[in-house]
Design a protein around this motif. Sequence first.
Motif, short mmCIF file in Angstrom:
data_model
loop_
_atom_site.label_atom_id
_atom_site.label_comp_id
_atom_site.label_asym_id
_atom_site.label_seq_id
_atom_site.Cartn_x
_atom_site.Cartn_y
_atom_site.Cartn_z
N ILE A 232 0.70 -1.18 -0.02
CA ILE A 232 0.09 0.08 0.07
C ILE A 232 0.89 1.25 -0.02
O ILE A 232 1.87 1.43 0.93
CB ILE A 232 -1.02 -0.03 1.33
N PRO A 233 0.76 2.11 -0.88
CA PRO A 233 1.48 3.35 -0.88
C PRO A 233 1.40 4.04 0.41
O PRO A 233 0.52 4.16 1.12
CB PRO A 233 0.78 4.18 -2.05
N VAL A 234 2.35 4.59 0.78
CA VAL A 234 2.62 5.23 2.08
C VAL A 234 1.68 6.85 2.28
O VAL A 234 0.96 6.66 3.21
CB VAL A 234 4.18 5.76 2.57
N PRO A 235 1.64 7.55 1.13
CA PRO A 235 0.56 8.54 1.19
C PRO A 235 -0.72 8.08 1.53
O PRO A 235 -1.56 8.56 2.30
CB PRO A 235 0.85 9.34 -0.36
N ILE A 236 -1.27 6.89 0.97
CA ILE A 236 -2.62 6.33 1.44
C ILE A 236 -2.89 6.20 2.93
O ILE A 236 -3.80 6.24 3.34
CB ILE A 236 -3.09 4.99 0.39
N ILE A 237 -1.77 5.25 3.35
CA ILE A 237 -1.79 5.24 4.82
C ILE A 237 -1.62 6.47 5.48
O ILE A 237 -2.59 6.32 6.73
CB ILE A 237 -0.48 4.29 5.00
N ILE A 238 -0.95 7.39 5.14
CA ILE A 238 -1.25 8.66 5.91
C ILE A 238 -2.40 9.31 5.88
O ILE A 238 -2.62 9.70 6.92
CB ILE A 238 0.17 9.50 5.47
N PHE A 239 -2.90 9.29 4.89
CA PHE A 239 -4.22 9.94 4.37
C PHE A 239 -5.33 9.15 5.26
O PHE A 239 -6.18 9.77 5.92
CB PHE A 239 -4.31 9.82 3.01
N ALA A 240 -5.18 7.69 5.12
CA ALA A 240 -6.29 7.12 6.14
C ALA A 240 -6.16 7.46 7.75
O ALA A 240 -7.22 7.63 8.35
CB ALA A 240 -6.16 5.52 5.78
N ILE A 241 -4.80 7.52 8.26
CA ILE A 241 -4.71 7.77 9.54
C ILE A 241 -5.16 9.16 9.92
O ILE A 241 -5.97 9.56 10.81
CB ILE A 241 -3.42 7.85 9.62
N VAL A 242 -5.03 10.16 8.89
CA VAL A 242 -5.40 11.66 9.19
C VAL A 242 -7.29 11.47 9.06
O VAL A 242 -7.61 12.43 9.83
CB VAL A 242 -4.88 12.53 8.09
N ILE A 243 -7.69 11.00 8.24
CA ILE A 243 -9.06 10.70 8.31
C ILE A 243 -9.77 10.39 9.46
O ILE A 243 -10.62 11.09 9.99
CB ILE A 243 -9.52 9.90 6.92
#
Length: 340
Positions: free
Chosen positions: A190-201
Amino acid sequence: MSTEARGNAPSRFEAMLDRARLADVLRKYLIVFIFLGMCVLLTLISPRNSFIAPGNLINVVRQISVIGFLAIGVTVVIISTGIDLSLGSVLGFAAVVSASLSQQAGWKEALYPGLQLPAIFGVTAGLAVGAALGAVNGMLIATFRIPPFIATLGMMTAARGFAYIYSNCRPVSTLNGDFLFVGGGYVAGIPVPIIIFAIVIVAAHLMLNNTRFGRHVYAIGGNETAARVSGIALGRTKVWIYVFSGLMAGLGGVVLTSRVQSATPALGMGFELDAIAAAVIGGTSFAGGIGTIWGTVVGALIIGTMNNGLDLLNVSPFYQQVVKGAIIVIAIIIDERKNR
């Protein structure tokens, strides 16, 4: 009343309740249905069903993550009846600062041969720049009573100027591998930006719905006078609202710089418009007091899906701007009709 009439009355009442429930569901989840409809349409008309390809879908989410960060920040601002026009410029300034501290070669090695700062320095600097500029916005609005539109418009110009001055109008590149992992790496595929985005959401949703700060944001947006009378510290809360918005812009600058592997002082130009569009499309009301993080995420997905689909269909970028503008206007019209 006849027996037949008495028997039909409950059925008519139940039918009315069913229609009311259906209307409520449509009102709450209309944006989701629109998004799903767009996905189905683009799947059918895109060449060789290229839109639905797993690689393309992952790319869409990765691309909208940066706009998503900005949109989440501006959602909190708009809920409080504010606006933040400086997001794109703050992103650009944070990007060049974080990149300059994440280079493989540069002033650090000239002063201290062989020294390379860990990636955390560049990431932290980008976040700090965003939060600091957001705090300035908040203090101008809360302390000097400057309208949010004017305060953030001034910051939009100033922050862009700071970015050009800091970078000497040149791109900042040759970034180290650890920093590039933030925007270009993968964890379990999974791309790291998507993981960060999910955490921020998730974090932003919990902040708005499960903390005192979130309740104060909605209270200020719903009725500022009543919020003041109830004892809410309006000035302090507004400052933190814009700090959060600036922090999201700083995070967007770090992730975008890492993904494109360089930073320019013009980075992020116009991004604030896409972020505001995502928030409004997602149901955040300019009247204040109304908005959700999940709605904004769907709004960002609609913006990203539309851009990706039009690219796959080889539609000119100029026409894409027209379509995006029309969608924003339609979303605001729907919002106004709901408020009335």
